[in-house]
Enzyme design. Sequence first.
Site, short mmCIF file in Angstrom:
data_model
loop_
_atom_site.label_atom_id
_atom_site.label_comp_id
_atom_site.label_asym_id
_atom_site.label_seq_id
_atom_site.Cartn_x
_atom_site.Cartn_y
_atom_site.Cartn_z
N SER A 185 0.90 -1.11 0.07
CA SER A 185 0.00 -0.04 -0.05
C SER A 185 0.72 1.16 0.07
CB SER A 185 -0.79 0.17 1.29
OG SER A 185 -1.51 1.35 1.41
N TYR A 198 -2.29 -1.09 10.33
CA TYR A 198 -2.38 -1.18 8.99
C TYR A 198 -0.72 -0.56 8.42
CZ TYR A 198 -3.97 -1.05 3.83
OH TYR A 198 -4.08 -1.70 2.84
N1 LIG Z 1 -9.00 -1.03 -1.05
C1 LIG Z 1 -7.93 -0.25 -0.93
O1 LIG Z 1 -8.14 1.11 -0.82
C2 LIG Z 1 -6.43 -0.53 -0.94
C3 LIG Z 1 -6.25 -1.89 -0.63
N2 LIG Z 1 -4.85 -2.20 -0.66
C4 LIG Z 1 -4.37 -3.68 -0.29
O2 LIG Z 1 -4.95 -4.31 -1.53
C5 LIG Z 1 -5.45 -5.74 -1.09
C6 LIG Z 1 -6.77 -6.08 -1.25
O3 LIG Z 1 -7.37 -5.18 -0.68
P1 LIG Z 1 -8.91 -5.20 -1.31
O4 LIG Z 1 -9.37 -5.91 -2.08
O5 LIG Z 1 -9.53 -3.70 -1.03
O6 LIG Z 1 -9.46 -5.71 0.30
P2 LIG Z 1 -10.96 -6.61 0.52
O7 LIG Z 1 -11.50 -6.45 1.79
O8 LIG Z 1 -11.86 -6.39 -0.55
O9 LIG Z 1 -10.50 -8.30 0.34
C7 LIG Z 1 -9.54 -8.85 0.89
C8 LIG Z 1 -9.83 -10.24 0.93
O10 LIG Z 1 -9.02 -10.91 1.93
C9 LIG Z 1 -9.71 -11.77 2.70
N3 LIG Z 1 -9.26 -11.90 4.08
C10 LIG Z 1 -9.03 -11.33 5.14
N4 LIG Z 1 -8.57 -11.94 5.94
C11 LIG Z 1 -8.00 -12.95 5.61
C12 LIG Z 1 -7.53 -14.24 6.16
N5 LIG Z 1 -7.19 -14.22 7.67
N6 LIG Z 1 -7.45 -15.28 5.69
C13 LIG Z 1 -7.65 -15.36 4.38
N7 LIG Z 1 -8.50 -14.43 3.71
C14 LIG Z 1 -8.73 -13.32 4.32
C15 LIG Z 1 -11.21 -11.02 2.88
O11 LIG Z 1 -12.13 -11.78 3.45
P3 LIG Z 1 -13.30 -11.08 4.31
O12 LIG Z 1 -13.74 -10.26 3.45
O13 LIG Z 1 -14.09 -12.22 4.81
O14 LIG Z 1 -12.42 -10.40 5.37
C16 LIG Z 1 -11.46 -10.52 1.45
O15 LIG Z 1 -11.94 -11.56 0.59
C17 LIG Z 1 -4.95 -5.63 0.55
O16 LIG Z 1 -3.60 -6.23 0.90
C18 LIG Z 1 -5.07 -4.27 0.90
O17 LIG Z 1 -4.04 -3.95 1.91
C19 LIG Z 1 -3.74 -1.37 -0.92
C20 LIG Z 1 -3.97 0.02 -1.22
C21 LIG Z 1 -5.40 0.48 -1.21
C1 LIG Z 2 0.88 12.21 1.94
C2 LIG Z 2 0.32 12.23 0.65
C3 LIG Z 2 -0.88 12.32 0.24
C4 LIG Z 2 -1.88 11.33 1.28
C5 LIG Z 2 -1.94 10.07 1.07
C6 LIG Z 2 -2.92 9.16 1.81
C7 LIG Z 2 -3.60 9.81 2.97
C8 LIG Z 2 -3.05 7.96 1.20
C9 LIG Z 2 -3.79 7.03 2.07
C10 LIG Z 2 -3.58 5.68 1.43
C11 LIG Z 2 -4.34 4.47 1.93
C12 LIG Z 2 -5.63 4.59 2.93
C13 LIG Z 2 -4.23 3.36 1.51
C14 LIG Z 2 -4.35 2.07 1.82
O1 LIG Z 2 -3.98 1.13 1.52
C15 LIG Z 2 -1.46 12.68 -1.17
C16 LIG Z 2 -2.84 13.36 -0.98
C17 LIG Z 2 -1.45 11.54 -2.17
C18 LIG Z 2 -0.49 13.83 -1.85
C19 LIG Z 2 0.80 13.21 -1.79
C20 LIG Z 2 1.32 13.28 -0.29
#
Ligand SMILES: NC(=O)C1=CN([C@@H]2O[C@H](COP(=O)(O)OP(=O)(O)OC[C@H]3O[C@@H](n4cnc5c(N)ncnc54)[C@H](OP(=O)(O)O)[C@@H]3O)[C@@H](O)[C@H]2O)C=CC1
Ligand SMILES: CC1=C(/C=C/C(C)=C/C=C/C(C)=C/C=O)C(C)(C)CCC1
Length: 334
Positions: A185, A198
Site C-alpha cells: 500500500s 495497517y
Molecule cells: N482497497 C484499498 O483502498 C487498498 C487496498 N490495498 C491492499 O490491497 C489488498 C486487497 O484489498 P481489497 O481487495 O481492497 O480488500 P478486500 O477486503 O475487498 O479483500 C480482502 C480479501 O481478503 C480476505 N481475507 C481477510 N482476512 C483473511 C484471512 N485471515 N485469511 C484469508 N483471507 C482473508 C477477505 O475476506 P473477508 O472479506 O471475509 O475479510 C477478502 O476476501 C490488501 O492487501 C490491501 O491492503 C492497498 C491499497 C489500497
Molecule cells: C501524504 C500524501 C498524500 C496522502 C495520501 C494518503 C492519505 C493515502 C492513503 C492511502 C491509503 C488509505 C491506502 C490504503 O492502503 C497525497 C494526498 C497522495 C498527496 C501526496 C502526499
Amino acid sequence: DRFSSPSDNKLFISERFNPLGYIKWTSKPASRMFCSWTLLPPRLKSVEGELCLITGAGGALGRLFALEFAKEGAQLVLWDCDTAANEHTARLARDLGVKVHAYTVDLSKRENIYEAADRVRAEVGDVTMVVNNAGVVAGRRLLDCPDELLERTLLVNCHALFWMTKAFLPPMKARNHGHIVTIASALGLFTTSCVEDYCASKFGAVGFHESLALELQAENQGGIKTTLVCPYIVNSGMFAGCEISLIPPLEPLYTVQESMKAILGEQQMVCIPRLIYIPFLARLQENIFLICSHFCEQTAAMGGKPGNISLHGRRQVHAAVHQQDRDQSDLNSA
Ligand SMILES: NC(=O)C1=CN([C@@H]2O[C@H](COP(=O)(O)OP(=O)(O)OC[C@H]3O[C@@H](n4cnc5c(N)ncnc54)[C@H](OP(=O)(O)O)[C@@H]3O)[C@@H](O)[C@H]2O)C=CC1
Ligand SMILES: CC1=C(/C=C/C(C)=C/C=C/C(C)=C/C=O)C(C)(C)CCC1
C-alpha cells in the site's frame, strides 16, 4: 495491446524507474543498467502455463487479479477465508476457460497456511507465482480497538508473508523460476493518522519484500522475480467510501491493470498513481544519506584519506567536547 490506456504511448521515466535498480547499477553490466532505467516500454511476459496463487481472491482487488491472470491464461489457485466469495471468483475465472482450484484458508493461522500449501502441492502441483493480496485493517482508533483486531492485521498483512514464502519459495528456487508479488500500500511507504496497525503491517510488508528481493539477487536467483505494488486508496474493498479531498480514490480495475503491467513487465515496484513515488523517493534519499554516512564511517575506521569528513571522527570530537564540558562543570562546582 494488453492493458492499453491513453497514457500507454507516452514515456514516463517514473514508470520505468526501478527503486532497487540503484543497487543493480553498482553490480550489473551496462546492458542490465540500461534495461532497468530504459525509457522503452517493457515487454510483458506470458504467464500461460504458470500456476498462480492469489490470496484474498474473494475480495475486491483479489477477484480482479484472478480474472486478469485468467485472461492471460494462467492456471489459478485461489485462497480466501470467505468460502462463498472465493467460490464466486472461481466460477467467474472458470468461465474464462482456465483451470481454477479454490481453497478456504485462514491466513492469520500459520498452520492453516502450511496445511493448505501441502494440499495444493499434492492436488495441483508447484505454484510458480504467488500474489500476496489478502489484507485487513482494524479500522478503529488504537485506544478503542480490541487487541485481537490489531494483532490480526499484523498476522494477515505481514506474518503471512513469511509463511507463504517459506511454503512456496523452495520449489521456485530449485528451478530458479517464479514470481512473488506483494500487494502492499502507499501506507507501506508513508503514514497517515488512525491506521497504526495497517501502517505497521504494510511497512513490514515493504521491508520484507525488499529484503527478499535482495536475498534472491545475492543468491543469483534471477529467474525468480519480485514485484511490490503500492496503491493509493481504491474505490472498493477495505477502504471503500474513504476519500481525501485532493485526490480521488483509484478505480479498482485501473489499479489491478496497472499492477498487472508491472507484474508482467517484471518491474520490481509500482506506485499507483505515480504521485505516490514522491514520498517514497523522499525516504530513498534519506536511505542514500544513511548508506553514505555508513561508508564514511568505515573509511575513517580504515584510516580514511585526509580531507574525508568522517562521522566516526566527528563523534570523537563530540566526545572530547563533552568531556571538556564535564571537566569545566566539575571545576565550577569544586
Ligand atoms: N482497497 C484499498 O483502498 C487498498 C487496498 N490495498 C491492499 O490491497 C489488498 C486487497 O484489498 P481489497 O481487495 O481492497 O480488500 P478486500 O477486503 O475487498 O479483500 C480482502 C480479501 O481478503 C480476505 N481475507 C481477510 N482476512 C483473511 C484471512 N485471515 N485469511 C484469508 N483471507 C482473508 C477477505 O475476506 P473477508 O472479506 O471475509 O475479510 C477478502 O476476501 C490488501 O492487501 C490491501 O491492503 C492497498 C491499497 C489500497
Ligand atoms: C501524504 C500524501 C498524500 C496522502 C495520501 C494518503 C492519505 C493515502 C492513503 C492511502 C491509503 C488509505 C491506502 C490504503 O492502503 C497525497 C494526498 C497522495 C498527496 C501526496 C502526499
